[in-house]
Design a protein around this motif. Structure first.
Motif, PDB file in Angstrom:
ATOM      1  N   ASN A 119      46.325  43.119  23.531  1.00  0.00           N
ATOM      2  CA  ASN A 119      45.516  41.858  23.596  1.00  0.00           C
ATOM      3  C   ASN A 119      46.194  40.782  24.696  1.00  0.00           C
ATOM      4  O   ASN A 119      46.502  39.737  24.179  1.00  0.00           O
ATOM      5  CB  ASN A 119      45.643  41.166  22.092  1.00  0.00           C
ATOM      6  N   TYR A 120      46.430  41.510  25.950  1.00  0.00           N
ATOM      7  CA  TYR A 120      46.746  40.438  26.846  1.00  0.00           C
ATOM      8  C   TYR A 120      45.668  40.633  28.010  1.00  0.00           C
ATOM      9  O   TYR A 120      45.058  41.710  28.103  1.00  0.00           O
ATOM     10  CB  TYR A 120      48.172  41.171  27.596  1.00  0.00           C
ATOM     11  N   ASN A 121      45.571  39.481  28.746  1.00  0.00           N
ATOM     12  CA  ASN A 121      44.664  39.305  29.642  1.00  0.00           C
ATOM     13  C   ASN A 121      45.334  39.636  31.046  1.00  0.00           C
ATOM     14  O   ASN A 121      46.676  39.442  31.256  1.00  0.00           O
ATOM     15  CB  ASN A 121      43.988  37.880  29.752  1.00  0.00           C
ATOM     16  N   LEU A 122      44.629  39.826  32.082  1.00  0.00           N
ATOM     17  CA  LEU A 122      45.233  39.817  33.361  1.00  0.00           C
ATOM     18  C   LEU A 122      44.578  38.895  34.489  1.00  0.00           C
ATOM     19  O   LEU A 122      43.446  38.642  34.457  1.00  0.00           O
ATOM     20  CB  LEU A 122      44.923  41.324  33.880  1.00  0.00           C
ATOM     21  N   MET A 123      45.554  38.488  35.437  1.00  0.00           N
ATOM     22  CA  MET A 123      45.129  37.702  36.387  1.00  0.00           C
ATOM     23  C   MET A 123      45.675  38.083  37.707  1.00  0.00           C
ATOM     24  O   MET A 123      46.958  38.270  37.645  1.00  0.00           O
ATOM     25  CB  MET A 123      45.683  36.055  36.211  1.00  0.00           C
TER      26      MET A 123
END
Length: 335
Positions: free
Chosen positions: A95-99
């Motif tokens: 449940n981590y997003n990436l940038m």
């Protein structure tokens, strides 16, 4: 007591509103003021939004990726795409997003990292390469900000990192060519500032020494990039030698692609092996033998180490070595 924006302002000799503008990269703030405020934040180990996040008992659930490539190169280099795929798979499951951002220089990478930290947008950072006297790693260590490196850094005992055993991988490639009967083996590498270059060159040297073959320095070409053009120029230099090589080990497929072009033009085809097992390697004539470095697993292991450290889980080790394998194709199989 937690450091506040007012503490930073007092340290820098500016107003809190100026500190806020620096954090948000306001173009109206002079470069001199930015340097002063950033220095104050580093000295005080101030992380914007960190207090607010801790009070809310949450995080951004976002990982920042720093890609050492221009926008033109990013999507033509399979390594980065595949490593990002591995990162995405594991991060999404957690449940981590990436940038992500891409850059043209090491200095630009440091600036992106500074903005990531100062804005409070990310919980941790993934670096996609390790350099000699690495400015990105030094900056992250000074800021005491969580990060992981894909690549073996200098003095990496206390750093999270993931890599192949590049010394052993090139040792195996060189030994493979020696076992086919070649003794004058040319080596084409990228810039010396990268750990992968130095480690693969060391593997080449060790393989020759172990077989009591003289190391001929003129057969080793260190290019200024990992591009096809660099491979092409290095190969032309090797072919122009009075006693040219009998076979070629290239530290990257793109170097090998350029070298093969130079060989085609000269009318002399030598056995050659690249690294990264790029999809294009299968479609050349002859198809290119290449070392599969498993970039998906490199990316997955890197972000796994980082996220586990962010979750305060016990890490039994701080680094992971991912295995490699030689994919033999026509560029060596017919010799």
């Amino acid at each position: 007591m937690a450091v506040t924006i007012k503490d930073v302002a007092d340290r820098a000799g500016v107003s809190p509103s100026t500190v806020s503008r620096v954090i948000h990269n306001n173009p109206k703030i002079s470069e001199e003021t930015k340097l002063i405020v950033n220095k104050a934040m580093e000295d005080l180990k101030y992380h914007p939004n960190a207090v607010a996040r801790s009070l809310a008992n949450s995080s951004t659930q976002t990982i920042g990726l720093i890609l050492p490539n221009s926008s033109d190169d990013l999507f033509t280099r399979p390594f980065f795409i595949e490593a990002m795929r591995g990162i995405s798979i594991y991060a999404q499951n957690q449940n981590y997003n990436l940038m992500y951002c891409f850059s043209n220089s090491e200095e630009e990478e440091v600036e992106f990292i500074r903005n990531y930290i100062n804005s409070g947008w990310v919980d941790g950072i993934v670096l996609f390469t390790a350099r000699k006297d690495d400015k990105c790693i030094s900056y992250l260590q000074r800021r005491e900000f969580p990060f992981v490196v894909i690549g073996e850094p200098e003095n990496g005992d206390e750093i999270l990192w993931v890599d192949n055993d590049n010394v052993q991988s090139m040792y195996n490639v060189t030994s493979y060519l020696v076992e086919k009967g070649f003794r004058r083996i040319g080596l084409i590498t990228g810039p010396d500032q990268f750990a992968v270059t130095r480690n693969r060159r060391e593997g080449y040297r060790q393989a020759l020494i172990s077989r009591k073959i003289d190391i001929v320095e003129s057969l080793i070409k260190t290019g200024d990039s990992f591009s096809e053009e660099t491979g092409y120029q290095c190969m032309k230099e090797l072919l122009s030698l009075k006693n040219p090589p009998e076979a070629i080990a290239a530290a990257d497929d793109y170097l090998a692609f350029g070298a093969m072009k130079a060989m085609d033009e000269s009318g002399k085809q030598l056995p050659i092996i690249g690294f990264n097992n790029s999809p294009r390697a299968d479609f050349l004539t002859p198809s290119l033998s290449s070392v599969d470095i498993n970039p998906v697993l490199l990316g997955e292991n890197a972000v796994q180490l980082l996220i586990k450290s962010l979750q305060n889980k016990v890490l039994p080790f701080k680094n992971v070595i991912v295995g490699t394998r030689l994919i033999e194709r026509e560029s060596t199989s017919s010799y």
